[in-house]
Design a protein around this motif. Structure first.
Motif, short mmCIF file in Angstrom:
data_model
loop_
_atom_site.label_atom_id
_atom_site.label_comp_id
_atom_site.label_asym_id
_atom_site.label_seq_id
_atom_site.Cartn_x
_atom_site.Cartn_y
_atom_site.Cartn_z
N GLU A 1 46.22 141.29 -26.21
CA GLU A 1 44.43 141.93 -25.00
C GLU A 1 44.94 141.42 -24.28
OE1 GLU A 1 42.60 144.78 -27.34
OE2 GLU A 1 43.77 146.05 -27.90
N GLN A 2 44.44 140.01 -24.65
CA GLN A 2 43.04 139.39 -23.51
C GLN A 2 44.73 138.54 -23.11
OE1 GLN A 2 41.68 136.11 -25.69
NE2 GLN A 2 40.94 134.95 -23.16
N GLN A 3 45.80 138.02 -23.32
CA GLN A 3 46.96 138.02 -23.08
C GLN A 3 47.01 138.88 -21.62
OE1 GLN A 3 49.50 137.50 -26.63
NE2 GLN A 3 48.91 135.05 -25.94
N LYS B 1 45.82 140.97 -19.85
CA LYS B 1 44.94 141.15 -19.07
C LYS B 1 45.08 139.79 -17.48
CE LYS B 1 42.57 144.27 -20.66
NZ LYS B 1 40.01 144.69 -21.31
N LEU B 2 44.88 138.82 -18.56
CA LEU B 2 45.14 137.64 -18.37
C LEU B 2 46.26 136.93 -16.92
CD1 LEU B 2 43.49 135.21 -20.82
CD2 LEU B 2 42.26 135.51 -18.45
N GLY C 1 46.56 146.42 -19.71
CA GLY C 1 46.33 145.72 -19.91
C GLY C 1 46.64 144.95 -18.43
N THR D 1 44.22 141.59 -31.01
CA THR D 1 43.01 140.97 -29.63
C THR D 1 43.29 139.87 -28.82
OG1 THR D 1 41.14 142.10 -31.75
CG2 THR D 1 40.85 140.67 -29.85
N LEU D 2 44.40 139.28 -29.24
CA LEU D 2 44.46 138.16 -27.79
C LEU D 2 45.65 138.40 -27.46
CD1 LEU D 2 44.17 135.09 -27.78
CD2 LEU D 2 46.22 134.58 -29.47
N LEU E 1 45.85 130.79 -25.97
CA LEU E 1 46.17 131.63 -25.77
C LEU E 1 47.31 131.42 -25.35
CD1 LEU E 1 44.05 131.36 -22.23
CD2 LEU E 1 43.72 133.25 -24.13
#
Length: 234
Positions: A27-29, A31-32, A61, A24-25, A230
């Protein structure tokens, strides 16, 4: 002028049953990272990704975060080396991933223990004394990544690559030493770069006169520094 922007994949599932899947992290990375790139760059001519799922997920992402609708191509030469094969060759008791996960779960810090095992397995591989134990030697790995990078850098405009830490470290080591030869010094430099590559970090290379693309910047992860959670390395 050809610019090669190389993005390492987001955090994979280190202690999960399937490593080749972003957490999950992760995927966030991704996108950022895409948001950071999209804020300062127009869409590239193409995004070239390795054929692993974590590469495709990272590409998705990045494109989403950046708002890019550029073409995507898949080139398996950008794939990571075989982590599981290296571990099994160095530690036969871990030929089965469930056995590794079971032992890791018994440690107070599974991630630190995995890092210890992983670095030992990598050192054995790069030494070149047991090439018969591996489907791909370190020399062969470097060669395929170098060929993929030279081909990508020969294209016009900006090319974004979604890959792994190992291939990125190959480019950084070759550029730093200014040679295409796989020497002990190159292997050492590769290992040092590979240890510090941050998930979803950005590195830039320029096509030049050297055998491999020239390093402009390495491991940029400033877009994560507002939240240290992150920043991950494995």
């Amino acid at each position: 002028m050809s610019l090669l922007i190389v993005v390492r994949h987001g955090q994979a599932s280190i202690t999960g049953e399937d490593y080749d899947l972003l957490s999950t992290l992760g995927e966030q990375q991704a996108k950022l990272t895409g948001r950071a790139l999209g804020a300062r760059l127009s869409a590239p001519a193409v995004i070239v990704q390795g054929s692993l799922r974590r590469h495709a997920q990272t590409t998705s992402g990045v494109r989403s975060g950046a708002g890019w609708e550029c073409e995507v191509e898949t080139d398996p030469r950008w794939n990571e080396f075989d982590h599981d094969g290296l571990l099994a060759a160095a530690y036969p008791q871990y030929a089965s991933r469930p056995a590794l996960l079971e032992d890791l779960a018994a440690h107070q810090d599974p991630n630190r223990e995995f890092q210890r095992l992983f670095l030992g397995a990598v050192d054995r591989w790069t030494a070149g004394e047991h090439d018969g134990d591996y489907q791909e030697s370190f020399v062969a790995f470097v060669s395929r990544v170098r060929d993929a990078a030279v081909e990508a850098a020969a294209r016009e405009g900006t090319v974004v690559v979604s890959t792994s830490g190992g291939p990125l470290a190959v480019l950084a080591a070759l550029s730093t030493l200014g040679s295409a030869d796989v020497t002990p010094a190159m292997a050492h430099a590769w290992g040092r770069f590979n240890e510090v590559v941050v998930n979803a970090a950005v590195s830039k290379f320029l096509r030049g006169r050297r055998p491999s693309p020239t390093l402009l910047s390495f491991n940029d992860h400033g877009h994560f520094e507002h939240d240290r959670s992150l920043i991950t390395y494995r």
